[in-house]
Design a protein around this motif. Structure first.
Motif, PDB file in Angstrom:
ATOM      1  N   VAL A   9      -1.521  -3.587  -6.466  1.00  0.00           N
ATOM      2  CA  VAL A   9      -1.898  -3.672  -5.049  1.00  0.00           C
ATOM      3  C   VAL A   9      -1.695  -2.323  -4.367  1.00  0.00           C
ATOM      4  CG1 VAL A   9      -1.313  -4.745  -2.829  1.00  0.00           C
ATOM      5  CG2 VAL A   9      -1.450  -6.143  -4.888  1.00  0.00           C
ATOM      6  N   GLY A  10      -0.567  -1.686  -4.630  1.00  0.00           N
ATOM      7  CA  GLY A  10      -0.271  -0.387  -4.012  1.00  0.00           C
ATOM      8  C   GLY A  10      -1.292   0.667  -4.388  1.00  0.00           C
ATOM      9  N   GLU A  11      -1.678   0.693  -5.639  1.00  0.00           N
ATOM     10  CA  GLU A  11      -2.670   1.680  -6.091  1.00  0.00           C
ATOM     11  C   GLU A  11      -4.013   1.424  -5.435  1.00  0.00           C
ATOM     12  OE1 GLU A  11      -3.936   4.993  -7.375  1.00  0.00           O
ATOM     13  OE2 GLU A  11      -1.896   4.371  -7.841  1.00  0.00           O
ATOM     14  N   PHE A  12      -4.407   0.164  -5.335  1.00  0.00           N
ATOM     15  CA  PHE A  12      -5.682  -0.160  -4.691  1.00  0.00           C
ATOM     16  C   PHE A  12      -5.640   0.213  -3.212  1.00  0.00           C
ATOM     17  CE2 PHE A  12      -9.023  -2.853  -2.905  1.00  0.00           C
ATOM     18  CZ  PHE A  12     -10.074  -2.502  -3.739  1.00  0.00           C
ATOM     19  N   GLN A  13      -4.522  -0.032  -2.554  1.00  0.00           N
ATOM     20  CA  GLN A  13      -4.389   0.349  -1.149  1.00  0.00           C
ATOM     21  C   GLN A  13      -4.492   1.863  -0.982  1.00  0.00           C
ATOM     22  OE1 GLN A  13      -0.653  -1.628  -0.347  1.00  0.00           O
ATOM     23  NE2 GLN A  13      -1.682  -3.265   0.792  1.00  0.00           N
ATOM     24  N   ASP A  14      -3.867   2.612  -1.883  1.00  0.00           N
ATOM     25  CA  ASP A  14      -3.955   4.081  -1.831  1.00  0.00           C
ATOM     26  C   ASP A  14      -5.403   4.546  -1.996  1.00  0.00           C
ATOM     27  OD1 ASP A  14      -1.203   4.157  -1.561  1.00  0.00           O
ATOM     28  OD2 ASP A  14      -0.827   4.821  -3.623  1.00  0.00           O
ATOM     29  N   LEU A  15      -6.121   3.899  -2.904  1.00  0.00           N
ATOM     30  CA  LEU A  15      -7.526   4.241  -3.131  1.00  0.00           C
ATOM     31  C   LEU A  15      -8.353   3.966  -1.884  1.00  0.00           C
ATOM     32  CD1 LEU A  15     -10.000   4.954  -4.904  1.00  0.00           C
ATOM     33  CD2 LEU A  15     -10.037   2.541  -5.565  1.00  0.00           C
ATOM     34  N   VAL A  16      -8.227   2.762  -1.339  1.00  0.00           N
ATOM     35  CA  VAL A  16      -9.013   2.359  -0.172  1.00  0.00           C
ATOM     36  C   VAL A  16      -8.743   3.293   1.005  1.00  0.00           C
ATOM     37  CG1 VAL A  16      -9.327   0.508   1.537  1.00  0.00           C
ATOM     38  CG2 VAL A  16      -9.276  -0.022  -0.904  1.00  0.00           C
ATOM     39  N   ALA A  17      -7.505   3.756   1.141  1.00  0.00           N
ATOM     40  CA  ALA A  17      -7.147   4.652   2.239  1.00  0.00           C
ATOM     41  C   ALA A  17      -7.913   5.974   2.173  1.00  0.00           C
ATOM     42  CB  ALA A  17      -5.644   4.916   2.234  1.00  0.00           C
ATOM     43  N   GLN A  18      -8.408   6.342   0.988  1.00  0.00           N
ATOM     44  CA  GLN A  18      -9.121   7.611   0.839  1.00  0.00           C
ATOM     45  C   GLN A  18     -10.643   7.455   0.779  1.00  0.00           C
ATOM     46  OE1 GLN A  18      -7.663  10.539  -1.875  1.00  0.00           O
ATOM     47  NE2 GLN A  18      -5.585   9.768  -1.771  1.00  0.00           N
ATOM     48  N   LEU A  19     -11.131   6.242   0.916  1.00  0.00           N
ATOM     49  CA  LEU A  19     -12.579   6.029   0.859  1.00  0.00           C
ATOM     50  C   LEU A  19     -13.238   6.494   2.155  1.00  0.00           C
ATOM     51  CD1 LEU A  19     -12.778   2.569  -0.910  1.00  0.00           C
ATOM     52  CD2 LEU A  19     -13.203   4.831  -1.877  1.00  0.00           C
ATOM     53  N   PRO A  20     -14.531   6.804   2.083  1.00  0.00           N
ATOM     54  CA  PRO A  20     -15.237   7.292   3.267  1.00  0.00           C
ATOM     55  C   PRO A  20     -15.247   6.282   4.412  1.00  0.00           C
ATOM     56  CG  PRO A  20     -16.613   7.527   1.309  1.00  0.00           C
ATOM     57  CD  PRO A  20     -15.391   6.760   0.907  1.00  0.00           C
ATOM     58  N   LYS A  21     -15.399   6.818   5.596  1.00  0.00           N
ATOM     59  CA  LYS A  21     -15.492   5.988   6.790  1.00  0.00           C
ATOM     60  C   LYS A  21     -16.652   5.007   6.625  1.00  0.00           C
ATOM     61  CE  LYS A  21     -14.718   6.781  11.584  1.00  0.00           C
ATOM     62  NZ  LYS A  21     -14.564   7.716  12.636  1.00  0.00           N
ATOM     63  N   GLY A  22     -16.475   3.782   7.087  1.00  0.00           N
ATOM     64  CA  GLY A  22     -17.511   2.772   6.969  1.00  0.00           C
ATOM     65  C   GLY A  22     -17.492   2.034   5.647  1.00  0.00           C
ATOM     66  N   PHE A  23     -16.557   2.385   4.784  1.00  0.00           N
ATOM     67  CA  PHE A  23     -16.483   1.777   3.459  1.00  0.00           C
ATOM     68  C   PHE A  23     -15.769   0.445   3.481  1.00  0.00           C
ATOM     69  CE2 PHE A  23     -17.999   3.787  -0.299  1.00  0.00           C
ATOM     70  CZ  PHE A  23     -17.590   2.963  -1.320  1.00  0.00           C
ATOM     71  N   ASP A  24     -15.002   0.171   4.528  1.00  0.00           N
ATOM     72  CA  ASP A  24     -14.219  -1.054   4.582  1.00  0.00           C
ATOM     73  C   ASP A  24     -15.088  -2.312   4.517  1.00  0.00           C
ATOM     74  OD1 ASP A  24     -15.112  -0.112   7.010  1.00  0.00           O
ATOM     75  OD2 ASP A  24     -13.461  -0.939   8.162  1.00  0.00           O
ATOM     76  N   ALA A  25     -16.355  -2.200   4.887  1.00  0.00           N
ATOM     77  CA  ALA A  25     -17.253  -3.357   4.797  1.00  0.00           C
ATOM     78  C   ALA A  25     -17.528  -3.734   3.340  1.00  0.00           C
ATOM     79  CB  ALA A  25     -18.564  -3.059   5.513  1.00  0.00           C
ATOM     80  N   MET A  26     -17.313  -2.801   2.420  1.00  0.00           N
ATOM     81  CA  MET A  26     -17.562  -3.070   1.005  1.00  0.00           C
ATOM     82  C   MET A  26     -16.329  -3.554   0.267  1.00  0.00           C
ATOM     83  SD  MET A  26     -20.130  -0.712  -0.778  1.00  0.00           S
ATOM     84  CE  MET A  26     -20.803   0.670  -0.005  1.00  0.00           C
ATOM     85  N   VAL A  27     -15.189  -3.484   0.911  1.00  0.00           N
ATOM     86  CA  VAL A  27     -13.942  -3.862   0.261  1.00  0.00           C
ATOM     87  C   VAL A  27     -13.389  -5.091   0.967  1.00  0.00           C
ATOM     88  CG1 VAL A  27     -11.610  -3.112  -0.322  1.00  0.00           C
ATOM     89  CG2 VAL A  27     -13.471  -1.454  -0.308  1.00  0.00           C
ATOM     90  N   ASP A  28     -13.159  -6.140   0.199  1.00  0.00           N
ATOM     91  CA  ASP A  28     -12.543  -7.333   0.772  1.00  0.00           C
ATOM     92  C   ASP A  28     -11.158  -6.975   1.288  1.00  0.00           C
ATOM     93  OD1 ASP A  28     -14.681  -8.990   0.144  1.00  0.00           O
ATOM     94  OD2 ASP A  28     -13.882  -9.431  -1.845  1.00  0.00           O
ATOM     95  N   PRO A  29     -10.716  -7.618   2.365  1.00  0.00           N
ATOM     96  CA  PRO A  29      -9.377  -7.338   2.874  1.00  0.00           C
ATOM     97  C   PRO A  29      -8.323  -7.558   1.796  1.00  0.00           C
ATOM     98  CG  PRO A  29     -10.568  -8.771   4.374  1.00  0.00           C
ATOM     99  CD  PRO A  29     -11.401  -8.640   3.123  1.00  0.00           C
ATOM    100  N   ILE A  30      -7.328  -6.717   1.812  1.00  0.00           N
ATOM    101  CA  ILE A  30      -6.241  -6.815   0.846  1.00  0.00           C
ATOM    102  C   ILE A  30      -5.226  -7.817   1.395  1.00  0.00           C
ATOM    103  CG2 ILE A  30      -4.385  -5.577  -0.328  1.00  0.00           C
ATOM    104  CD1 ILE A  30      -6.158  -3.034   0.044  1.00  0.00           C
ATOM    105  N   PRO A  31      -5.001  -8.917   0.682  1.00  0.00           N
ATOM    106  CA  PRO A  31      -4.055  -9.904   1.195  1.00  0.00           C
ATOM    107  C   PRO A  31      -2.625  -9.358   1.193  1.00  0.00           C
ATOM    108  CG  PRO A  31      -4.732 -10.480  -1.019  1.00  0.00           C
ATOM    109  CD  PRO A  31      -5.535  -9.271  -0.622  1.00  0.00           C
ATOM    110  N   HIS A  32      -1.888  -9.750   2.189  1.00  0.00           N
ATOM    111  CA  HIS A  32      -0.483  -9.357   2.262  1.00  0.00           C
ATOM    112  C   HIS A  32       0.343 -10.422   1.542  1.00  0.00           C
ATOM    113  CE1 HIS A  32      -1.292  -6.096   5.011  1.00  0.00           C
ATOM    114  NE2 HIS A  32      -2.098  -6.914   5.690  1.00  0.00           N
ATOM    115  N   PRO A  33       1.441 -10.015   0.925  1.00  0.00           N
ATOM    116  CA  PRO A  33       2.283 -11.004   0.244  1.00  0.00           C
ATOM    117  C   PRO A  33       2.869 -11.985   1.259  1.00  0.00           C
ATOM    118  CG  PRO A  33       3.351  -8.851   0.280  1.00  0.00           C
ATOM    119  CD  PRO A  33       1.975  -8.669   0.857  1.00  0.00           C
ATOM    120  N   PRO A  34       3.125 -13.186   0.824  1.00  0.00           N
ATOM    121  CA  PRO A  34       3.746 -14.149   1.751  1.00  0.00           C
ATOM    122  C   PRO A  34       5.137 -13.669   2.160  1.00  0.00           C
ATOM    123  CG  PRO A  34       3.641 -15.048  -0.461  1.00  0.00           C
ATOM    124  CD  PRO A  34       2.928 -13.718  -0.492  1.00  0.00           C
TER     125      PRO A  34
END
Length: 131
Positions: free
Chosen positions: A103-128
Motif C-alpha cells: 500500500v505504501g509503495e502504491f501511495q508513493d507512486l500515485v503521489a508522483q503521477l501527473p495532475k489529473g491522473f487521480d481519475a484513473m486510480v481507484d481511491p486507496i482504502p484506509h485501514p480500519p
C-alpha cells in the motif's frame, strides 16, 4: 505475483488479448519510469515481477513533465495502440500494480503521477481504525 499472472490480470481487467496486455503493461511501466523521481522507479521495480522490473529500471530521463493526456499518448505510442486502448490498459495496469505492491509503495507512486491522473486510480482504502 509472477509475470504471467500480472499480464493475465491486466488482460482480464482491460478485456484485451494477453499479448496486447503484456505490451501495454511494458509501455505503462516504461512511461511511469519516465515520470517518477527520487528512486521511486527502483523501489517499485523491487516489488513487481522480475520480467517487468527491467522496464522500471531502464535508463530514462526521469521526471518527464506533462499531464495525464500526455502520459496516455506516450503509452499509446510505445504500445502501438490508440489512446482509448492505452487509457483502458493503463487503468488495468495501475489496478494490477495496486495488488502487486505494498500500500505504501502504491501511495508513493500515485503521489508522483501527473495532475489529473487521480481519475484513473481507484481511491486507496484506509485501514480500519480501532476505537
Amino acid at each position: 505475483m509472477r509475470f504471467p499472472r500480472f499480464v493475465e490480470a491486466v488482460s482480464r481487467r482491460a478485456e484485451l488479448p494477453t499479448e496486447q496486455a503484456a505490451t501495454i503493461s511494458r509501455a505503462v511501466l516504461q512511461t511511469l519510469a519516465d515520470r517518477v523521481t527520487g528512486g521511486e522507479a527502483e523501489e517499485l521495480a523491487a516489488q513487481v515481477p522480475g520480467e517487468l522490473s527491467g522496464y522500471l529500471t531502464a535508463p530514462t530521463d526521469g521526471g518527464v513533465t506533462g499531464g495525464a493526456v500526455t502520459f496516455l499518448h506516450r503509452v499509446a505510442e510505445r504500445a502501438g495502440v490508440d489512446p482509448a486502448v492505452a487509457e483502458v490498459g493503463t487503468r488495468a495496469v495501475l489496478a494490477t500494480l495496486r495488488e502487486a505492491v505494498t500500500v505504501g509503495e502504491f501511495q508513493d507512486l500515485v503521489a508522483q503521477l501527473p495532475k489529473g491522473f487521480d481519475a484513473m486510480v481507484d481511491p486507496i482504502p484506509h485501514p480500519p481504525y480501532d476505537d
